[in-house]
Structures are given as C-alpha cells and as structure tokens.
Enzyme design. Structure first.
Site, PDB file in Angstrom:
ATOM      1  CB  CYS A 173      -0.938   0.007   1.203  1.00 42.43           C
ATOM      2  SG  CYS A 173      -2.040  -1.393   1.168  1.00 42.43           S
ATOM      3  CG  HIS A 178      -3.382   3.240   1.176  1.00 46.70           C
ATOM      4  ND1 HIS A 178      -3.779   2.769  -0.060  1.00 46.70           N
ATOM      5  CD2 HIS A 178      -3.543   2.196   2.045  1.00 46.70           C
ATOM      6  CE1 HIS A 178      -4.148   1.504   0.064  1.00 46.70           C
ATOM      7  NE2 HIS A 178      -4.016   1.139   1.329  1.00 46.70           N
ATOM      8  CG  ASN A 195      -6.897  -1.138   0.104  1.00 40.34           C
ATOM      9  OD1 ASN A 195      -6.041  -0.811  -0.719  1.00 40.34           O
ATOM     10  ND2 ASN A 195      -6.609  -1.418   1.360  1.00 40.34           N
TER      11      ASN A 195
HETATM   12  O1  UT7 Z   1      -4.456  -1.289   2.834  1.00 49.07           O
HETATM   13  C1  UT7 Z   1      -3.696  -2.090   3.658  1.00 49.07           C
HETATM   14  C2  UT7 Z   1      -4.012  -1.880   5.054  1.00 49.07           C
HETATM   15  N1  UT7 Z   1      -5.252  -2.519   5.407  1.00 49.07           N
HETATM   16  C3  UT7 Z   1      -6.026  -1.935   6.287  1.00 49.07           C
HETATM   17  O2  UT7 Z   1      -5.730  -0.841   6.703  1.00 49.07           O
HETATM   18  C4  UT7 Z   1      -7.211  -2.682   6.805  1.00 49.07           C
HETATM   19  C5  UT7 Z   1      -7.384  -2.397   8.268  1.00 49.07           C
HETATM   20  N2  UT7 Z   1      -8.438  -3.182   8.888  1.00 49.07           N
HETATM   21  C6  UT7 Z   1      -9.738  -2.979   8.629  1.00 49.07           C
HETATM   22  O3  UT7 Z   1     -10.069  -2.147   7.818  1.00 49.07           O
HETATM   23  C7  UT7 Z   1     -10.769  -3.779   9.393  1.00 49.07           C
HETATM   24  O4  UT7 Z   1     -10.116  -4.530  10.382  1.00 49.07           O
HETATM   25  C8  UT7 Z   1     -11.622  -4.710   8.473  1.00 49.07           C
HETATM   26  C9  UT7 Z   1     -12.565  -3.887   7.640  1.00 49.07           C
HETATM   27  C10 UT7 Z   1     -10.720  -5.533   7.597  1.00 49.07           C
HETATM   28  C11 UT7 Z   1     -12.451  -5.663   9.328  1.00 49.07           C
HETATM   29  O5  UT7 Z   1     -13.235  -4.943  10.241  1.00 49.07           O
HETATM   30  P1  UT7 Z   1     -13.301  -5.383  11.773  1.00 49.07           P
HETATM   31  O6  UT7 Z   1     -14.188  -4.444  12.431  1.00 49.07           O
HETATM   32  O7  UT7 Z   1     -11.885  -5.466  12.275  1.00 49.07           O
HETATM   33  O8  UT7 Z   1     -13.994  -6.797  11.689  1.00 49.07           O
HETATM   34  P2  UT7 Z   1     -13.462  -8.256  12.129  1.00 49.07           P
HETATM   35  O9  UT7 Z   1     -12.458  -8.746  11.162  1.00 49.07           O
HETATM   36  O10 UT7 Z   1     -13.073  -8.240  13.560  1.00 49.07           O
HETATM   37  O11 UT7 Z   1     -14.770  -9.091  11.994  1.00 49.07           O
HETATM   38  C12 UT7 Z   1     -15.925  -8.841  12.799  1.00 49.07           C
HETATM   39  C13 UT7 Z   1     -16.995  -9.821  12.446  1.00 49.07           C
HETATM   40  C14 UT7 Z   1     -16.533 -11.276  12.488  1.00 49.07           C
HETATM   41  O12 UT7 Z   1     -17.612 -12.053  12.911  1.00 49.07           O
HETATM   42  P3  UT7 Z   1     -17.697 -12.556  14.441  1.00 49.07           P
HETATM   43  O13 UT7 Z   1     -16.469 -13.366  14.673  1.00 49.07           O
HETATM   44  O14 UT7 Z   1     -17.751 -11.310  15.270  1.00 49.07           O
HETATM   45  O15 UT7 Z   1     -18.963 -13.347  14.468  1.00 49.07           O
HETATM   46  C15 UT7 Z   1     -16.247 -11.585  11.052  1.00 49.07           C
HETATM   47  O16 UT7 Z   1     -16.363 -12.964  10.750  1.00 49.07           O
HETATM   48  O17 UT7 Z   1     -17.431  -9.601  11.094  1.00 49.07           O
HETATM   49  C16 UT7 Z   1     -17.326 -10.801  10.341  1.00 49.07           C
HETATM   50  N3  UT7 Z   1     -16.956 -10.470   8.964  1.00 49.07           N
HETATM   51  C17 UT7 Z   1     -17.876 -10.214   8.016  1.00 49.07           C
HETATM   52  N4  UT7 Z   1     -19.206 -10.217   8.025  1.00 49.07           N
HETATM   53  C18 UT7 Z   1     -19.830  -9.915   6.879  1.00 49.07           C
HETATM   54  C19 UT7 Z   1     -15.721 -10.328   8.447  1.00 49.07           C
HETATM   55  N5  UT7 Z   1     -15.813  -9.982   7.154  1.00 49.07           N
HETATM   56  C20 UT7 Z   1     -17.139  -9.920   6.865  1.00 49.07           C
HETATM   57  C21 UT7 Z   1     -17.844  -9.617   5.697  1.00 49.07           C
HETATM   58  N6  UT7 Z   1     -19.196  -9.611   5.745  1.00 49.07           N
HETATM   59  N7  UT7 Z   1     -17.227  -9.294   4.531  1.00 49.07           N
END
Ligand code: UT7
Length: 355
Positions: A116, A282, A312
């Site tokens: 990135c 970014h 992204n």
């Molecule tokens: O560009 C490179 C750098 N990258 C970044 O900067 C990304 C940084 N991170 C993020 O943007 C966030 O962490 C994400 C958007 C990737 C994820 O958001 P989060 O709030 O950290 O969610 P999580 O991964 O902790 O997931 C929360 C819940 C989980 O379910 P449970 O375990 O709470 O039941 C996931 O399984 O959301 C679920 N989940 C989804 N649900 C529906 C994960 N992905 C999805 C999805 N649709 N696509």
C-alpha cells in the site's frame, strides 16, 4: 539541486463494477456490513483476459504522459509499484515499457514491492533521480489486479470485500520554480510485522517463518514431503495461496502511523497541518481516513476519499485519488498536497508536494 515536480497525472479503472450485493453471490456478506466497516459501496475488477496490471498501468500512463506534454518515447525511466505484477517475474515495469511501445528505447524499468505504500516509495526513488539530474522524465506508476488473488468464499470475506483493481500514474520532471515540487518524502518500515498482512505463497520460506505466521491454523508450509517448490497442490487445495490480514492490528497501527509520518514531513519543512490544502491518504478503509483526519485536525473538505467507489487498490490508490482530485479541480498551482500511506510490511510514508 533541482526539485522534482509532478508534470502529468492519469488514472484508469476497469469498467466492470462489482457492487457489495454482487459479492453476496459468492460469500456470506452484506452491503450494510461492508459499508459500515469500510465505507466501500463498489469496486472495479478486471475482466479476465482483457486487462492485466501492466495494461491498466499503460492506460493510466498514456493519460499522464500526454498531460505532461511529452510522448512515451521521451521517458527516461519507469518506476512501477505493485504487489500483483503480471508475472511472478519479470516485474511489471518491463511489461509496461513494452505495452507503451517503447521497448526499443531500452530505458530502465524497476518494480517496487512495498504494497500500500508502494507509490510513495516509487515517487521517492524517482525524485532522487530527478534531483541528481540523472533523468528528466520519469514515469511513476501504481497499479494492481488484486481480484485474481482473492478467496471468494465466506472464509475469505474479511479480505475479498475490500480490494479492487486499478491504476494511477504520474510523470516526474525537474522544476526551476523556487519552493515548488516534491518538498520531501519520508519512508519507514518495520519488518517485525511482516506476517500481519501477507500473501505467503508463492515464496521461498518453506516453513522457515512458521513461528511468526498467525495465518489460519490449518495453513502449514513446512511439510518436507512437498519438496522445494514455491507452490504446490496442497497449498492450492487448502487456500494457502490467498492474502491473510490481522485487520484489527493493521487498523490500530495505521491510525497511529498515518498522522505520525504526516507530521514528520510537515515538521521538516517548518509547516503545520493547517497549511495542507489537500490530504490524500491511501484508501485502506474510510474509517481509517476519517480517524486520521480527525486526529490531525483536518476538515473533511481537505481530504480526498474515493474508496466508496474503488475499494482498496493498494499501490494504485494514491495515484488514482491524486489524478481524480486533479481532474475535479482540487489540485491547483501553489497548493500544498500531502500523500500518505500505510500498509503491509509494515511500511508507511509521506510525500509532501507544493504544486
Ligand atoms: O491497505 C492495507 C491496510 N489494510 C487496512 O488498513 C485494513 C485495516 N483493517 C480494517 O479495515 C478492518 O479490520 C476490516 C474492515 C478488515 C475488518 O473490520 P473489523 O471491524 O476489524 O472486523 P473483524 O475482522 O473483527 O470481523 C468482525 C466480524 C466477524 O464475525 P464474528 O467473529 O464477530 O462473528 C467476522 O467474521 O465480522 C465478520 N466479517 C464479516 N461479516 C460480513 C468479516 N468480514 C465480513 C464480511 N461480511 N465481509
């Protein structure tokens, strides 16, 4: 010493729009989750066989080259930032050179692989060549086709919904105008976090780093029976060929490092956050951009965000946003433009530009 200026900008994204609803055909996800967590409404994915990372790059580059008032044959050098080159090797830079029809010029072409932050690193490298007088017209590109490396099942939904394809390009030239051009670039990396956002295959590690891999527990790279190969059938059938991200950890680091490096860059010039006319972060996540803007005290109208439409696009996100902002009349003579990135590696950096 002369400064480097951005003489032309351009971007190109595939026509194929993938909405959040489209993704529900492949995996258990929904528009509300994606929008609330990331801000993304849709992204562009290439149509297989129609475009590659280098062909997207060529389309963006032709626009930037024309706007710089030169022709492809006038280029002296190419710096290409991507994590998704057409081939594992050679790099995408040489393919772009060929696509632009200038292979006979035999100009140098190098790939930059800092994910990135790739475009910031590429811009920084190209700036040094301009400032020393080695080159006069450098094409700097960020382009990605990430749609071909996504796990489109529910298992991969945490990553698959975020990433998009696209390309952005700039032409760097020397400038005589005092106080104008790329004022400074700041580059950082911390390899302790290499496995926090990673695509481990294909690669040579063959289990060497297993103690550092926090990837899914059924991913195991060290079975000697597989032989010395970058990639094998076991890896394919066990989804070991896809990116992995510790999203929460990446988020936490991003919102700290974005403001830190922005301030480092401003401090070096005796400038302050209020001096920034346009801030282009970014496009990792809309929540990250908003959080960073708030932390810096930047009003929303000074921050360019387009993740809603493109997702992204990794190394392409900053040059796409810069070209789009320029086309929208948001980048004007004398403006202070700040480009900042954070991503896999971890790597992070800033380019501060007086337009
Ligand atoms: O560009 C490179 C750098 N990258 C970044 O900067 C990304 C940084 N991170 C993020 O943007 C966030 O962490 C994400 C958007 C990737 C994820 O958001 P989060 O709030 O950290 O969610 P999580 O991964 O902790 O997931 C929360 C819940 C989980 O379910 P449970 O375990 O709470 O039941 C996931 O399984 O959301 C679920 N989940 C989804 N649900 C529906 C994960 N992905 C999805 C999805 N649709 N696509």
């Amino acid at each position: 010493m002369k400064k480097a200026k951005i003489a032309g900008v351009g971007f190109h994204v595939p026509e194929n729009v993938i909405t959040n609803d489209d993704l529900t055909k492949y995996m258990d996800t929904n528009d509300q989750w994606i929008q609330e967590r990331t801000g993304i409404k849709e992204r562009r994915w290439v149509t297989r066989g129609e475009d590659t990372t280098a062909t997207l790059a060529a389309k963006a580059s032709r626009i930037a080259i024309e706007r710089a008032g030169i022709e492809p044959k006038d280029l002296d050098f190419i710096v290409f930032a991507t994590l998704s080159a057409d081939y594992y090797f050679p790099g995408a830079g040489v393919i772009l050179q060929r696509e632009l029809g200038i292979a006979e010029t035999e100009i140098g072409a190098v790939d930059v692989k800092t994910q990135c932050t790739g475009f910031i690193y590429a811009l920084s490298m190209a700036t040094q060549y301009i400032e020393t007088g080695m080159y006069k017209n450098i094409l700097v590109v960020g382009a990605e086709v990430q749609s071909m490396a996504l796990d489109l099942t529910t298992r991969g939904r945490g990553i698959a919904v975020i990433f998009g394809d696209g390309a952005g390009a700039v032409v760097l030239q020397p400038t005589e105008e005092k106080g104008k051009g790329i004022l400074n670039t700041k580059l950082h990396a911390d390899g302790r976090y290499a496995e926090k956002l990673i695509m481990p295959v294909p690669g040579s590690h063959a289990g060497y780093h297993n103690d550092k891999l926090e990837t899914p527990s059924d991913w195991n790279f060290s079975d000697a029976r597989w032989g010395n190969t970058f990639i094998n059938e076991h890896m394919l059938t066990n989804s070991m060929i896809y990116p992995y991200m510790d999203g929460k950890y990446v988020f936490k680091m991003a919102v700290t490092k974005f403001p830190e490096v922005t301030k480092e860059s401003l401090d070096a010039e005796g400038l302050e956050v209020k001096d920034i006319d346009l801030f282009i972060p970014h496009q990792a996540n809309l929540r990250i951009s908003q959080f960073v803007a708030k932390r810096l005290g930047l009003p929303a109208e000074k921050v360019w965000n387009n993740i809603q439409r493109y997702g992204n696009t990794t190394a392409a996100s900053i040059p796409i946003a810069l070209a789009e902002a320029w086309e929208a009349g948001k980048v004007n003579d004398g403006d202070l433009v700040c480009l900042t990135a954070f991503g896999s590696g971890f790597t992070w950096g800033t380019a501060l530009i007086r337009w």
